[in-house]
Design an enzyme around this catalytic site. Structure first.
Site, PDB file in Angstrom:
ATOM      1  CE1 TYR A  59     -17.064   8.186   9.274  1.00  0.00           C
ATOM      2  CE2 TYR A  59     -18.318   6.204   8.789  1.00  0.00           C
ATOM      3  CZ  TYR A  59     -17.253   6.824   9.408  1.00  0.00           C
ATOM      4  OH  TYR A  59     -16.376   6.088  10.166  1.00  0.00           O
ATOM      5  NE  ARG A  81      -3.118   1.939   0.838  1.00  0.00           N
ATOM      6  CZ  ARG A  81      -3.647   2.536   1.898  1.00  0.00           C
ATOM      7  NH1 ARG A  81      -4.359   1.846   2.761  1.00  0.00           N
ATOM      8  NH2 ARG A  81      -3.470   3.819   2.101  1.00  0.00           N
TER       9      ARG A  81
END
Length: 352
Positions: A159, A48
């Site tokens: 959210y 990553r």
């Protein structure tokens, strides 16, 4: 796979994980970990490196590698698809980013009815990389099940309304209490988007799905039943015809366990706050349970981990079906070797 297929056609059908989800006899208690594909693994951090979170979720070969890493290392009984709960929102054009150390941040929070126009329907073409990645994964996994997942409408709404993570959810609750019609319409749209995202995963080859309602523990049971449960039930109903197990999990949901099962789950996830025997009493018959070792236990000695794990297994001894998991996700600084030892311990201790 389509909604008319039977799960018997799947190579994973007789796996310990799916058998436990169906409350059938198992050769051993199956184990997987929430957030097993990710931050605690050095091999994950390596692949990553330099790649933003959301971008990494859109690269099929990278998703495949990350999803497989804990299966190789820990010998877990199921893989969890590497993604994020906000991926479908990003896919339909919501302007959001995942900021390191913060989490998802929404540029234009949803606060009015006009803001609902941001939420269009999700199509399979919007997430074609998911279909491609799951195709790659199922070929690699063979008889090991792949769990697809999505965020539940309440958590996604939180959210979107707050604009990012929140400890109090004051804006979300203000809408829920003060404008219940707008709230219901928002959750209904999110239920459709979530169901479409799960259908893509199942049709691509996922053997089970988990709906994460991470923040729903902030609600009282009456508010959950009235203002949240209809949307979650709509998601579960939309995928019921596929015949794959449906898991429901939230944090701090001890008072909601019965309702979360009633919403349509086949398996109810339990965090570490409620012992599994008590959780079974609250949920009622006809459901398997998943959980529920406190993830912080993994920072202590192997002997202490085994002792606490034994407590979980003892509490689960009378359950109709049990999938061993942590009571929340793997923490980033967890020693991966402790997870490997934990899987082996559960398998050994529960071998039939």
């Amino acid at each position: 796979m389509s909604a008319n297929d039977t799960p018997q056609t799947s190579a994973t059908y007789d796996s310990a994980f799916l058998r436990a989800c169906r409350r059938e006899p198992v050769p051993h208690t199956p184990v997987w970990f929430m957030r097993q594909a990710g931050r605690s693994l050095p091999e994950y951090r390596k692949v990553r490196e330099g790649i933003p979170m959301l971008e990494s979720c859109m690269r099929p070969e990278l998703v495949t590698e990350i999803t497989l890493q804990p299966v190789r290392r820990h010998n877990v009984d199921a893989a969890i698809y590497y993604s994020d709960i906000v991926v479908p929102l990003k896919a339909i054009g919501i302007d959001l980013e995942i900021k390191p150390g913060v989490g998802p941040v929404v540029d234009r929070p949803i606060r009015t009815r006009a803001d609902l126009a941001q939420l269009r329907d999700l199509t399979p073409e919007d997430v074609s990389y998911v279909t491609e990645a799951i195709g790659l994964l199922t070929r690699e996994l063979g008889t090991t099940p792949l769990i697809g997942f999505a965020g539940a409408p309440f958590t996604l709404a939180s959210y979107l309304i707050e604009g990012g993570p929140s400890r109090t959810y004051e804006n979300a609750k203000a809408m829920m209490y003060g404008d219940p019609e707008l709230w219901a319409d928002l959750l209904d749209r999110l239920a459709d988007i979530t169901a479409a995202f799960l259908k893509v995963q199942i049709e691509a080859g996922a053997s089970a799905i988990q709906l994460f309602d991470s923040w729903v523990g902030s609600l009282a049971p009456a508010d959950y039943r009235r203002s949240v449960m209809p949307a979650s039930a709509k998601v579960f109903d939309a995928v019921a015809g596929y015949g794959v197990p449906r898991i429901h999990f939230g944090v701090g949901t001890g008072e909601l366990l019965n309702l979360m099962g009633e919403a349509g789950a086949d398996v109810v996830g339990v965090d570490w706050r409620v012992p599994l025997d008590e959780a079974a009493r609250r949920v009622g018959p006809g459901k398997a349970l998943q959980g529920n070792l406190d993830p912080t236990i993994l920072f202590t000695t192997p002997e202490a981990v085994e002792a606490k794990t034994r407590e979980v297994l003892d509490a689960a001894a009378g359950l109709e079906g049990h999938v061993f998991n942590l009571g929340h996700g793997v923490m980033p600084s967890t020693d991966p070797d402790s997870l490997t030892r934990l899987v082996d311990y559960v398998h050994t201790q529960t071998a039939r």
